[in-house]
Design an enzyme around this catalytic site. Structure first.
Site, PDB file in Angstrom:
ATOM      1  N   HIS A  99      -5.647  -5.615  -2.817  1.00  0.00           N
ATOM      2  CA  HIS A  99      -6.569  -5.766  -1.212  1.00  0.00           C
ATOM      3  C   HIS A  99      -6.899  -7.164  -0.894  1.00  0.00           C
ATOM      4  O   HIS A  99      -7.609  -7.382  -0.101  1.00  0.00           O
ATOM      5  CB  HIS A  99      -7.918  -5.116  -1.687  1.00  0.00           C
ATOM      6  CG  HIS A  99      -7.949  -3.677  -1.483  1.00  0.00           C
ATOM      7  ND1 HIS A  99      -8.959  -2.922  -1.758  1.00  0.00           N
ATOM      8  CD2 HIS A  99      -7.007  -2.703  -1.326  1.00  0.00           C
ATOM      9  CE1 HIS A  99      -8.384  -1.424  -1.510  1.00  0.00           C
ATOM     10  NE2 HIS A  99      -7.216  -1.573  -1.056  1.00  0.00           N
ATOM     11  N   ARG A 140       0.503  -1.187  -0.004  1.00  0.00           N
ATOM     12  CA  ARG A 140      -0.010  -0.115   0.026  1.00  0.00           C
ATOM     13  C   ARG A 140       0.966   1.146  -0.214  1.00  0.00           C
ATOM     14  O   ARG A 140       0.681   2.147  -0.705  1.00  0.00           O
ATOM     15  CB  ARG A 140      -1.060   0.044   1.224  1.00  0.00           C
ATOM     16  CG  ARG A 140      -1.757   1.217   1.260  1.00  0.00           C
ATOM     17  CD  ARG A 140      -3.092   0.977   2.186  1.00  0.00           C
ATOM     18  NE  ARG A 140      -3.968   1.922   2.413  1.00  0.00           N
ATOM     19  CZ  ARG A 140      -4.053   2.862   3.519  1.00  0.00           C
ATOM     20  NH1 ARG A 140      -3.053   2.577   4.515  1.00  0.00           N
ATOM     21  NH2 ARG A 140      -4.691   3.820   3.280  1.00  0.00           N
ATOM     22  N   ASN A 164      -3.043   8.876   4.426  1.00  0.00           N
ATOM     23  CA  ASN A 164      -1.731   8.214   4.669  1.00  0.00           C
ATOM     24  C   ASN A 164      -1.640   7.945   5.959  1.00  0.00           C
ATOM     25  O   ASN A 164      -0.550   7.198   6.295  1.00  0.00           O
ATOM     26  CB  ASN A 164      -0.708   9.128   3.923  1.00  0.00           C
ATOM     27  CG  ASN A 164      -0.710   8.997   2.418  1.00  0.00           C
ATOM     28  OD1 ASN A 164      -1.074   8.186   1.885  1.00  0.00           O
ATOM     29  ND2 ASN A 164       0.154  10.089   1.942  1.00  0.00           N
TER      30      ASN A 164
END
Length: 314
Positions: free
Chosen positions: A191, A62, A94
């Site tokens: 994911h 990620r 973030n």
């Protein structure tokens, strides 16, 4: 005969050039002479970290994505904020990023072996690649030679896809970076690792969502009963890289709106079905898309630097 040998030599040379030089100044063997053990050091660091905490695989992948989509793959997401500047890492998008300590450890080891040679941008790109493989995903290589960026600003992070995006919005945003709808769906397959926090999907629970399985809606509601930071895995094997994420979408068990829309939309439904049926096809497309992503807006020469400390510009 001599002419044939001559052209044979030329062909070999061209193949070698293509192997060593991939794009501009980047190459697969960039550190072969300057830091020959660079990849091994990064791989060993990632392996030790994931053995201690397997959930960091999702974090590293990620972080790499969030780095590359903002100002290119230049390690800008690693930079700390200062009194004069609020950096990317402090953007709401973030704040949940994890794995900084893995990058720091690899950088520390590399600075002992080859001071001032290996960029933080390359370390992050290699770490994400190694995390995918460690979790059971495809093997792929990436060219090295990225320089670290000299800019990291919170306002740039609006270019990250939001969890409430629909398929058209996702296709448009990824398209701005040169990705096709198929490549977007393949990258979304990352994911298969990790979790989402309740704050990113609770809006789906305020009314009946026709694209959300009713039993799974109860599961999500139970998760959110523990608060906005409660975590819900994207699929049943949160630490394994596989195609179960796409199987979940077929059952209307996608966690985020931006997940389930891939199955609900006619633009991408066929791609989801293909990956759910054929894991090998997903792996192949994913590795190709990751290679392409690793080349986004890379900095070279005077446009970048090799940071001594990944958290601050030299």
């Amino acid at each position: 005969m001599v002419i044939r040998k001559f052209f044979g030599v030329i062909l070999v040379i061209e193949l070698m050039v293509n192997f060593f030089r991939v794009a501009d100044g980047l190459s697969m063997q960039y550190y072969l002479m300057s830091c020959p053990f660079a990849e091994q050091i990064v791989r060993n660091t990632v392996t030790r970290a994931l053995q201690a905490d397997p959930t960091l695989a999702a974090g590293l992948v990620r972080m790499h994505f969030h780095d590359c989509f903002i100002e290119g793959c230049d390690g800008s997401v690693l930079i700390d904020s200062t009194k004069q500047n609020t950096a990317e890492k402090d953007s709401p998008a973030n704040l949940s990023l994890r794995g900084y300590e893995v990058i720091d450890k690899a950088k520390e080891e590399l600075e002992k072996q080859c001071p001032g040679v290996v960029s933080c941008a390359d370390i992050l790109s290699m770490a994400a690649r190694d995390a995918v493989f460690w979790a059971g995903g495809p093997v792929y290589d990436i060219p090295k030679g990225r320089k670290d960026g000299k800019r990291s600003k919170i306002e740039d992070t609006f270019n990250l896809p939001a969890p409430f995006f629909n398929a058209s919005q996702l296709i448009n945003m990824f398209g701005q970076h040169g990705f096709s709808a198929q490549e977007m769906v393949a990258l979304s397959g990352a994911h298969t690792l990790g979790v989402a926090r309740c704050s990113s999907f609770k809006s789906r629970l305020s009314s009946v969502d026709p694209n959300l399985d009713s039993d799974f809606a109860k599961t999500l509601s139970k998760t959110c009963s523990a608060g906005d930071n409660a975590e819900q895995p994207f699929d049943a094997t949160r630490n394994n890289f596989d195609n179960l994420y796409f199987n979940a979408l077929q059952g209307k068990n996608g966690v985020l709106t931006s997940d389930q829309t891939l199955y609900a939309s006619p633009q991408t439904n066929r791609i989801v079905n293909g990956y759910a049926f054929n894991q090998a096809m997903f792996f192949f497309d994913f590795q190709q898309a990751m290679l392409k992503m690793s080349l986004l807006d890379v900095k070279e020469g005077s446009k970048g630097e090799v940071r001594q400390n990944c958290h601050k510009i030299n």
